[in-house]
Motif scaffolding. Sequence first.
Motif: not given
Length: 622
Positions: A103-110, A139-143, A226-227
């Motif tokens: 998923f290229p949008d992993l960090r947008q969708r969560g 979370l530690s990977q920015g997701v 905050p994520l």
Amino acid sequence: MGECGAAGDVNSNVLLAPSTGDAQLDKAVWQWLSWDKNQSTRAQVQELLRAGRAPELRARLCRALSFGTAGLRAAMGAGFSRINDLTVIQATQGLYSYLERTFPDLRQRGFVVGYDTRAQAASSCSSQRLAKLTAAVLLSQGVPVHFFSTYVPTPFVPYAVQQLQAVAGVMITASHNRKEDNGYKVYWENGAQVTSPHDKEILRCMEQCLEPWAGSWDESLVESSPLRQDPLQAICDSYMQDLTKLCYHRELNQQSPLRFVHSSFHGVGHRYVQEAFRAFGFPPPIAVPEQRDPDPDFPTVSCPNPEEGEAVLELALRLAEQEGARVVLATDPDADRLAVAEQQQGGSWKVFSGNELAALLGWWLLSCWRSRAPPGAQPCQLCMLGTAVSSKVLRAMAQQEGFHFEETLPGFKWVGSRAKALLEAGREVLFAFEESIGFMCGTSVLDKDGVSAAVVVAELASFLHAQGLSLAQKLTEVYERYGYHLSRTSYFLCHDPGTVQGIFERLRNFGAPRTYPGRCGAFGVRHLRDLTRGYDSSQPGGKAVLPASRSSQMLTFTFQNGAEASLRTSGTEPKIKFYAELCAQPGHRSRQELEAELEQLIQALIEDFLQPAKNGLTWRSP
């Protein structure tokens, strides 16, 4: 982004552990003590080392968890073959690696994380802690992580995945398993339990990412990042609102004199079943006080599985008698399954099987659809689903009523995925079920859901009560219209995988190589389906319609008299399950005759095919 550590990497700062004399085991011990930061599980391994208990160490450390029913499930405790902090971190690192690639949008969708109330003091494991570590890896990977702030029913996670358009979700639960177990259940972006090939790819990625990354142990990220968002209130409100789409008789519900007792089996269901009843206009059901609040020790039941019947429902039945409540509802500890009992005219209780409840719910939801369908609407676009080991009563119903019925492989991961595909093809899925008291009413949740099933059964019972009918009486009417479908399900315990393998291989080489049995006692076999090998003698070329699953054993025999029997292994427990059903045409034979014939078939199935005495199998006590 986390870096995948090789399986042989170890921390040179770890004190040298005494050698066991087994190089493979020594390496596994060193890895465990290098990577595990949970003092309780580290101490378990160290104590086994000191005591020289190499066989137990080998069982814990030289075997790895594998994906079973849409995830991992095992006993809690130290070791790569058990559920604990380290194995949950490893699983999540593998899952993250696969999601990042997919998923290229992993960090947008969560991602969604939920948990139940299981715990084990001996290993400092709790579902909440394991959920926090799951979230920490991501979370530690920015997701972004939608982390529920308190325990929730398992159905809330797949529901939230769809509502929040997340890429996936994890529920920490072992459902109705024994108190020593826990699990890690994965849901895909479609809201269904993860299936192949995703499960195999996740496991492969997990094997490449065994060493914990920096940040993976930092469970404080759940409070500080905050994520992290808490979806609890929004998801609960939305779920209850969607639930009302299944409510057809709110005014009747408000006026109904029928009373209900609910047991949550020491799990998470109490609050949510109460809210579901309010959403339908009912007063909340009477809660069994001893079983209302979460307790991971399940102190009032020998087994936290309401499917076990009247013995484990004792407290609920006695309370119902005291309160004048005719219907008992019981959700399992993670509230995805539902058991139902009804008091009969003589005072005895009938505990409905999953197949019987499916007959009632299938009839009810079809009737409700008809009550709201526009004039001239045809049911040809409607679908109902059942697993291959479940009753075929919906198939008989579909043949008369004109809707579409499909079988899936056993397990709701297959049901949910197929339901999603049917929805995308423009079909409407009214109902789906598996015989082990798992029901999907509608498609807001693409998984079994005990909360929604409980309140739908309550509305059905209230509607029938207003007509002077009980659930049991209506079930008889359904069978008289569509034909009796009498079924029996049970299981044998077997802790030796070699014995289990031998039983199934004997049936595949019955008297001669690659020859299946032609008879079972007095009953001739018409067709044989082997979903381990993908073979079906009733199909052109012998190729099964349902996909093969070589990771589990499953044989289905169709007999000349219309009976069907399946033998399969459990994906989560050391069981050989058997399922037998006699399907009759409407009005042809009496129920008593059919029951006698079914019992004869079951005895032959056990004695000829399973041979419990010879194989050391332990039958589940009725």
